[in-house]
Scaffold this motif. Structure first.
Motif, PDB file in Angstrom:
ATOM      1  N   GLN A 210       0.834  -1.198   0.000  1.00 27.77           N
ATOM      2  CA  GLN A 210       0.000   0.000   0.000  1.00 27.77           C
ATOM      3  C   GLN A 210       0.874   1.257   0.000  1.00 27.77           C
ATOM      4  OE1 GLN A 210      -2.587   1.700  -1.029  1.00 27.77           O
ATOM      5  NE2 GLN A 210      -3.898   0.153  -0.051  1.00 27.77           N
ATOM      6  N   SER A 211       0.337   2.313  -0.551  1.00 21.25           N
ATOM      7  CA  SER A 211       1.034   3.597  -0.611  1.00 21.25           C
ATOM      8  C   SER A 211       0.108   4.685  -0.087  1.00 21.25           C
ATOM      9  CB  SER A 211       1.441   3.895  -2.054  1.00 21.25           C
ATOM     10  OG  SER A 211       2.166   5.098  -2.133  1.00 21.25           O
ATOM     11  N   TYR A 212       0.688   5.661   0.587  1.00 25.13           N
ATOM     12  CA  TYR A 212      -0.110   6.695   1.240  1.00 25.13           C
ATOM     13  C   TYR A 212       0.409   8.090   0.901  1.00 25.13           C
ATOM     14  CZ  TYR A 212      -1.643   2.806   4.208  1.00 25.13           C
ATOM     15  OH  TYR A 212      -2.149   1.618   4.670  1.00 25.13           O
ATOM     16  N   GLY A 213      -0.412   9.063   1.156  1.00 21.47           N
ATOM     17  CA  GLY A 213      -0.006  10.457   1.094  1.00 21.47           C
ATOM     18  C   GLY A 213      -0.544  11.169   2.319  1.00 21.47           C
ATOM     19  N   ILE A 214      -0.001  12.335   2.605  1.00 24.55           N
ATOM     20  CA  ILE A 214      -0.602  13.187   3.631  1.00 24.55           C
ATOM     21  C   ILE A 214      -1.198  14.399   2.930  1.00 24.55           C
ATOM     22  CG2 ILE A 214       1.660  14.259   4.119  1.00 24.55           C
ATOM     23  CD1 ILE A 214       0.555  14.972   6.899  1.00 24.55           C
ATOM     24  N   GLY A 215      -2.446  14.688   3.253  1.00 19.90           N
ATOM     25  CA  GLY A 215      -3.111  15.869   2.732  1.00 19.90           C
ATOM     26  C   GLY A 215      -3.240  16.910   3.829  1.00 19.90           C
ATOM     27  N   ILE A 216      -2.796  18.117   3.558  1.00 24.79           N
ATOM     28  CA  ILE A 216      -2.878  19.224   4.519  1.00 24.79           C
ATOM     29  C   ILE A 216      -3.717  20.316   3.880  1.00 24.79           C
ATOM     30  CG2 ILE A 216      -1.570  20.887   5.898  1.00 24.79           C
ATOM     31  CD1 ILE A 216       0.831  18.986   5.683  1.00 24.79           C
ATOM     32  N   LYS A 217      -4.627  20.887   4.647  1.00 22.31           N
ATOM     33  CA  LYS A 217      -5.620  21.775   4.039  1.00 22.31           C
ATOM     34  C   LYS A 217      -5.946  22.948   4.961  1.00 22.31           C
ATOM     35  CE  LYS A 217     -10.520  21.656   2.657  1.00 22.31           C
ATOM     36  NZ  LYS A 217     -11.719  20.812   2.559  1.00 22.31           N
ATOM     37  N   GLU A 218      -6.203  24.089   4.338  1.00 22.81           N
ATOM     38  CA  GLU A 218      -6.714  25.267   5.045  1.00 22.81           C
ATOM     39  C   GLU A 218      -7.958  25.781   4.327  1.00 22.81           C
ATOM     40  OE1 GLU A 218      -2.377  27.019   6.555  1.00 22.81           O
ATOM     41  OE2 GLU A 218      -3.499  28.068   4.985  1.00 22.81           O
ATOM     42  N   MET A 219      -8.804  26.443   5.078  1.00 22.07           N
ATOM     43  CA  MET A 219      -9.939  27.165   4.492  1.00 22.07           C
ATOM     44  C   MET A 219      -9.767  28.641   4.799  1.00 22.07           C
ATOM     45  SD  MET A 219     -14.044  26.723   5.148  1.00 22.07           S
ATOM     46  CE  MET A 219     -14.088  25.095   4.417  1.00 22.07           C
ATOM     47  N   ARG A 420       4.683  -2.112  -7.454  1.00 25.24           N
ATOM     48  CA  ARG A 420       5.396  -1.401  -6.394  1.00 25.24           C
ATOM     49  C   ARG A 420       5.710  -2.409  -5.283  1.00 25.24           C
ATOM     50  NH1 ARG A 420       5.376   3.344  -3.149  1.00 25.24           N
ATOM     51  NH2 ARG A 420       4.981   2.853  -0.970  1.00 25.24           N
ATOM     52  N   GLN A 421       6.951  -2.438  -4.824  1.00 21.59           N
ATOM     53  CA  GLN A 421       7.349  -3.458  -3.849  1.00 21.59           C
ATOM     54  C   GLN A 421       8.047  -2.887  -2.606  1.00 21.59           C
ATOM     55  OE1 GLN A 421       6.212  -6.374  -4.216  1.00 21.59           O
ATOM     56  NE2 GLN A 421       5.614  -6.305  -6.376  1.00 21.59           N
ATOM     57  N   LYS A 422       8.043  -1.561  -2.450  1.00 19.36           N
ATOM     58  CA  LYS A 422       8.749  -0.956  -1.315  1.00 19.36           C
ATOM     59  C   LYS A 422       7.783  -0.136  -0.485  1.00 19.36           C
ATOM     60  CE  LYS A 422      13.177   1.334  -0.429  1.00 19.36           C
ATOM     61  NZ  LYS A 422      14.309   2.051  -1.057  1.00 19.36           N
ATOM     62  N   PRO A 423       7.689  -0.390   0.830  1.00 15.69           N
ATOM     63  CA  PRO A 423       6.760   0.389   1.655  1.00 15.69           C
ATOM     64  C   PRO A 423       7.232   1.829   1.835  1.00 15.69           C
ATOM     65  CG  PRO A 423       8.091  -1.059   3.031  1.00 15.69           C
ATOM     66  CD  PRO A 423       8.425  -1.403   1.609  1.00 15.69           C
TER      67      PRO A 423
END
Length: 548
Positions: A210-219, A420-423
């Motif tokens: 599995q692969s992830y991202g971080i989402g950062i948000k402002e309003m 993809r094979q690398k965490p």
């Protein structure tokens, strides 16, 4: 300790997000059509439905229209249709606009809506309750209950009112068990219980990591002269280096509101990188900064996203239940959208459950869910995008060119698949081998620090409760993370939870400010030693996002 009280339902849903509520709504709709009596309850760890929901968000209404065809008449808060699509490639001082004719279909948003997903989810909760679904906000599901055959029997909620030393406060309340014929897990990205299920039943066997991202948000509330409701801007490039997966977005809502955010892939290599500071820098770009002049930041939040796509999607069924939404990983990273996929996965889960209950089955594997998913438009959509993240891991130029070829030339029906094979956590390199990044100090007008940001997320945790950010080995943060990687948890956490300080003997130690945690799960994913385990705190705690 006395035996926990228990309640029985036909279906228990963990998580009142788009996927969980869609599951509950569709079950009740089908039950009415079939004249079945199906009891459904939804547990939500946030203090209210929508409190922990955070997303961009541009929403494709396709799945919602299938679920509730008359959503407009029923007042669904999809008010701002997309009026203009812009995709920018940024250098430090310039922006290059991609001609609309060259944009792959995955980046086009005609017919979609700019929404505040927390408000959409709150509305979905109201629709579910009108149908007879019982929703319990403020209760965190912290334990899976298994029956004598090893099938999921239900869940248990966490005890409340436990002090940090393990003693009970005057407000102690023992958790409850909720038993079901089928249990649906819709916790969102990197769900605590979903992670346990994947490991127990080997659901990721034969799948890409599995692969992830971080989402950062402002309003922001902006100058009306700068407001362009329906304008959607996506960008790639600066401030991120070309070898770092990620991009930014800026969406104009009604009411002079703008949401701005950045997604950074958690497979980045440089431990000096700070997704939070990269996002703050993004707002200073000459093409982006003017939108905020005279404006005021009014909200902030952060959340991990599950971005591996179809190739990383685990087996979603197991004895007694189904993983749906981002708990499984149905998000389409190429479209920068997940709510439509979450809703569709919930609908398909509901149909499999209702059919099984009609046959008086319980706690078996709902294989029909897998079959209907594989013949659905959602599978077709995710299959077209299966190589997206892998191409961009090879760099911005390669990713852009190959995504264009796949989507424009082959229409998503390409004859190749990249695995993809690398965490993500293993991609981090020792600090001594990577260039140090010096970020500018925040000005408090356009750019900000973590603590003032967390304040806007309305985050709150009872200080005397057990820390919900747990360490397998308390020595590793100093001996490994600080020594080898320069303490990356100080930088990848968007909420100032982790900081290295000196103790009374002048020795380094990790201080965990758990009260600041916005439940993004980034630490659980990116910690290079996989030493940090995120578990749910007392129900109702964490951020309280107002329509983020």
């Amino acid at each position: 300790m006395s035996e926990r009280e228990s309640m029985d339902y036909d279906v228990v849903v963990v998580g009142a997000g788009p996927a969980g509520l869609a599951t509950a709504i569709r079950i009740k709709q089908l039950a009415q059509e079939n004249q079945q009596d199906i009891s459904v309850c939804v547990l939500e760890k946030g203090s209210e439905v929508g409190a922990h929901i955070l997303s961009g968000a541009v929403m494709d209404p396709r799945a919602l229209t299938e679920l509730i065809p008359d959503w407009k008449e029923k007042g669904a808060p999809l008010h701002t249709s997309v009026t203009e699509d812009t995709f920018l490639f940024l250098t430090e001082n310039k922006a290059y606009k991609t001609p609309h004719s060259l944009l792959p279909d995955c980046f086009k948003n005609e017919g979609n809506y700019v929404v505040r997903l927390g408000h959409v989810v709150r509305w979905l909760g109201e629709q579910a309750e009108h149908l007879g679904v019982e929703i319990f906000p403020g209760f965190a599901a912290t334990e899976i209950i298994y029956d004598e055959n090893g099938a999921v029997k239900g869940i248990a909620t966490g005890d409340m009112g436990v002090n940090r030393d393990g003693s009970y406060s005057a407000h102690y309340q023992q958790g409850m068990e909720l038993h079901a014929k089928y249990t649906i897990f819709a916790e969102g990205s990197r769900g605590q219980l979903g992670r346990e299920l994947i490991e127990k039943y080997h659901l990721d066997e034969g799948k890409d990591l599995q692969s992830y991202g971080i989402g950062i948000k402002e309003m922001w509330e902006i100058d009306p002269a700068q407001s362009k409701p329906g304008l959607v801007i996506h960008s790639a490039g600066w401030p991120l280096k070309s070898d770092t997966y990620g991009g930014a977005f800026l969406y104009h809502l009604e009411g002079n509101l703008v949401v701005v955010g950045m997604i950074v892939g958690l497979d980045y290599a440089n431990p000096w990188l700070s997704p939070f500071e990269e996002f703050q820098r993004y707002k200073t770009h000459p093409s982006i900064k003017p939108y905020f002049e005279g404006g005021k930041r009014i909200a902030y939040g952060a959340r991990a996203i599950t971005a591996g796509g179809l190739l990383s999607l685990p087996k979603t069924v197991f004895p007694g239940g189904i993983l749906v939404g981002c708990d499984a990983g149905f998000l389409n990273a190429s479209r920068i959208k997940g709510s439509h996929a979450a809703i569709k996965s919930g609908q398909l889960a509901a149909e499999a459950i209702v059919e099984a209950l009609k046959q008086n089955r319980s706690r078996d594997e709902l294989l029909s869910f897998v079959e209907t998913f594989q013949s659905s438009w959602l599978y077709e959509e995710l299959n077209k995008a299966r190589n997206f993240k892998q191409w961009f891991k090879k760099g911005l130029v390669v990713g852009t060119v190959m995504t264009g070829i796949e989507q424009k030339v082959f229409k998503g029906k390409m004859p190749w698949t990249i695995h993809r094979q690398k965490p993500d956590y293993a991609c981090l390199q020792p600090a001594a081998q990577m260039p140090k990044i010096d970020y500018p100090k925040p000005d408090g007008v356009l750019t900000f620090d973590r603590l003032s940001s967390v304040f806007l997320s309305n985050t709150n945790h009872e200080e005397n409760q057990p820390v919900h950010l747990t360490l397998k080995d308390p020595m590793i943060p100093v001996k490994v993370n600080l020594a080898v990687y320069a303490g990356p948890e100080q930088r990848y956490c968007p909420a100032g939870v982790y900081e290295f300080i000196k103790d009374e003997h002048g020795e380094d130690k990790l201080q965990i400010n758990a009260q600041n945690c916005v439940h993004c799960k980034t630490c659980d994913i990116k910690d290079p030693s996989q030493n940090i385990i995120w578990i749910a705190p007392q129900g109702g705690e964490g951020p309280v996002y107002n329509g983020m």
